[in-house]
Design a protein around this motif. Structure first.
Motif, PDB file in Angstrom:
ATOM      1  N   PHE A 148       0.841  -1.199   0.000  1.00  0.00           N
ATOM      2  CA  PHE A 148       0.000   0.000   0.000  1.00  0.00           C
ATOM      3  C   PHE A 148       0.880   1.255   0.000  1.00  0.00           C
ATOM      4  O   PHE A 148       0.603   2.220  -0.709  1.00  0.00           O
ATOM      5  N   ALA A 149       1.948   1.232   0.769  1.00  0.00           N
ATOM      6  CA  ALA A 149       2.847   2.390   0.868  1.00  0.00           C
ATOM      7  C   ALA A 149       3.518   2.715  -0.462  1.00  0.00           C
ATOM      8  O   ALA A 149       3.863   3.876  -0.710  1.00  0.00           O
ATOM      9  N   ASP A 150       3.714   1.727  -1.326  1.00  0.00           N
ATOM     10  CA  ASP A 150       4.306   1.981  -2.637  1.00  0.00           C
ATOM     11  C   ASP A 150       3.416   2.902  -3.468  1.00  0.00           C
ATOM     12  O   ASP A 150       3.915   3.792  -4.167  1.00  0.00           O
ATOM     13  N   PHE A 151       2.109   2.680  -3.390  1.00  0.00           N
ATOM     14  CA  PHE A 151       1.189   3.541  -4.127  1.00  0.00           C
ATOM     15  C   PHE A 151       1.225   4.967  -3.586  1.00  0.00           C
ATOM     16  O   PHE A 151       1.215   5.926  -4.350  1.00  0.00           O
ATOM     17  N   VAL A 152       1.276   5.106  -2.292  1.00  0.00           N
ATOM     18  CA  VAL A 152       1.339   6.442  -1.689  1.00  0.00           C
ATOM     19  C   VAL A 152       2.665   7.116  -2.039  1.00  0.00           C
ATOM     20  O   VAL A 152       2.697   8.279  -2.440  1.00  0.00           O
ATOM     21  N   ARG A 153       3.742   6.393  -1.918  1.00  0.00           N
ATOM     22  CA  ARG A 153       5.076   6.959  -2.155  1.00  0.00           C
ATOM     23  C   ARG A 153       5.251   7.443  -3.592  1.00  0.00           C
ATOM     24  O   ARG A 153       5.851   8.485  -3.835  1.00  0.00           O
ATOM     25  N   PHE A 154       4.760   6.689  -4.558  1.00  0.00           N
ATOM     26  CA  PHE A 154       4.938   7.066  -5.961  1.00  0.00           C
ATOM     27  C   PHE A 154       3.705   7.740  -6.555  1.00  0.00           C
ATOM     28  O   PHE A 154       3.827   8.599  -7.429  1.00  0.00           O
ATOM     29  N   GLY A 155       2.539   7.356  -6.094  1.00  0.00           N
ATOM     30  CA  GLY A 155       1.307   7.888  -6.665  1.00  0.00           C
ATOM     31  C   GLY A 155       0.962   9.292  -6.225  1.00  0.00           C
ATOM     32  O   GLY A 155       0.487  10.109  -7.025  1.00  0.00           O
ATOM     33  N   LEU A 156       1.186   9.608  -4.961  1.00  0.00           N
ATOM     34  CA  LEU A 156       0.847  10.943  -4.461  1.00  0.00           C
ATOM     35  C   LEU A 156       1.668  12.038  -5.137  1.00  0.00           C
ATOM     36  O   LEU A 156       1.097  13.030  -5.597  1.00  0.00           O
ATOM     37  N   PRO A 157       2.997  11.889  -5.265  1.00  0.00           N
ATOM     38  CA  PRO A 157       3.741  12.923  -6.004  1.00  0.00           C
ATOM     39  C   PRO A 157       3.279  13.044  -7.465  1.00  0.00           C
ATOM     40  O   PRO A 157       3.214  14.147  -8.012  1.00  0.00           O
ATOM     41  N   LEU A 158       2.928  11.917  -8.082  1.00  0.00           N
ATOM     42  CA  LEU A 158       2.433  11.962  -9.455  1.00  0.00           C
ATOM     43  C   LEU A 158       1.107  12.714  -9.526  1.00  0.00           C
ATOM     44  O   LEU A 158       0.875  13.496 -10.454  1.00  0.00           O
TER      45      LEU A 158
END
Length: 118
Positions: free
Chosen positions: A91-101
């Protein structure tokens, strides 16, 4: 002495309102589908744009682009959920890469909608 009027996002200007629409849409889109975000927020955005004088096209295009930028959680879009297990994403991978995107998309979308439809 007159009472001070409450400060709202709309009183900060059209650009601020568009950024607020985008931010709320991606926050809601983190937990429900992008289609549901548009259905839920459409009548609210129409009323806000009418009340504040923001062109409705700018507001609605901002809403639809924000709803489509569902990168921050695996449940926010179907393909995110489909690849998360096979690729062993946390789940943290999506937050780490998705939020900046999503923030990059916001910085590109909101000013573009503002300039095209003002």
């Amino acid at each position: 002495a007159s009472a001070a009027r409450p400060r709202t996002v709309a009183s900060a200007g059209s650009l601020a309102l568009l950024f607020a629409i985008y931010a709320v849409a991606i926050a809601i889109g983190a937990v429900i589908s992008n289609n549901a975000v548009v259905v839920l927020m459409f009548p609210i955005v129409v009323r806000m744009s009418e009340a504040s004088g923001v062109p409705w096209r700018a507001a609605l295009y901002t809403l639809t682009m924000a709803a489509s930028a569902s990168f921050s959680t695996p449940v926010s879009y179907q393909t995110n959920l489909m690849v998360s297990r096979d690729a062993d994403y946390a789940f943290a991978d999506f937050v780490r890469f998705g939020l900046p995107l999503q923030l990059v998309c916001m910085l590109a979308t909101v000013p573009t909608c503002y300039l095209l439809y003002k």
